[in-house]
Design an enzyme around this catalytic site. Sequence first.
Site, PDB file in Angstrom:
ATOM      1  N   HIS A  83      65.189  30.557   2.742  1.00 48.76           N
ATOM      2  CA  HIS A  83      63.940  31.216   2.341  1.00 48.76           C
ATOM      3  C   HIS A  83      63.710  31.164   0.833  1.00 48.76           C
ATOM      4  CE1 HIS A  83      66.454  34.981   1.705  1.00 48.76           C
ATOM      5  NE2 HIS A  83      65.613  35.097   0.684  1.00 48.76           N
ATOM      6  N   ASP A 113      69.175  30.503   7.987  1.00 44.07           N
ATOM      7  CA  ASP A 113      68.670  30.783   6.640  1.00 44.07           C
ATOM      8  C   ASP A 113      69.603  30.241   5.562  1.00 44.07           C
ATOM      9  OD1 ASP A 113      66.949  31.561   4.689  1.00 44.07           O
ATOM     10  OD2 ASP A 113      67.333  33.708   4.855  1.00 44.07           O
ATOM     11  N   SER A 187      69.474  36.783  -3.155  1.00 45.70           N
ATOM     12  CA  SER A 187      69.456  35.893  -2.000  1.00 45.70           C
ATOM     13  C   SER A 187      70.050  34.537  -2.342  1.00 45.70           C
ATOM     14  CB  SER A 187      68.015  35.703  -1.507  1.00 45.70           C
ATOM     15  OG  SER A 187      67.505  36.878  -0.948  1.00 45.70           O
TER      16      SER A 187
END
Length: 227
Positions: A83, A113, A187
Amino acid sequence: MAPPDHTFAPVLEKAMPGVVAIRAQGAQEVEQLAILSNPVFSQLLASDMVPSASKQQSAKTFTSNGSGVIVDAAAGLVITNYHVVESATDIKVRLNDGREFTAELLGQDPAVDVAALRIKAHRLTAVPLGDSSDTRVGDLVFAIGNPLGLDSTATLGMVSALRRTAIGYRNFEAYIQHDASVNSGNSGGALLNLRGELIGINTAIVSPSGGSVGLGFAVPIGAAQRI
């Protein structure tokens, strides 16, 4: 005799050069009613007011900031979250020493992901891979990344649960849950054990406020390695 110096500095000093900052830029197509592009009608959002309007595509530019982990120094291989680089046409990787490189997207797995990038650079430091299957609830862990634009930030926490499911994010069903502080920008960053080995890729948080409340989730490195 002086008491031992209780510090995690030696572990972090070795690991932190292997965690990078990522900036991804691109454009996403947004479908909209053609009539709504006219400012006269831009506020007329009720569909029954424009029943026969045609649709058109428009591009919306975006910038995404996250983290990544160098896992192979010789090959310039970096792992991050899908992402972070999704739909990106330009991906930049900034190293701990300030150098910046354009990255090539090698592979991606949206369901897990995870994405793999490659940079052409010398003098890289890789984070050694650990065995996420050996992780236990109660193990101390480090999270390293770039939360809220603060590069090379390290936090300490504990593994809270294993094989966590149903957190409301994608379809992956085996997260490592931990309480090390992670926020927007973490992230794709590293979750390390006390030996400085990579055991997970920080991916998501659960929070009523959008900030860290001690509910962080990482993809185990065993699953991320498949990419």
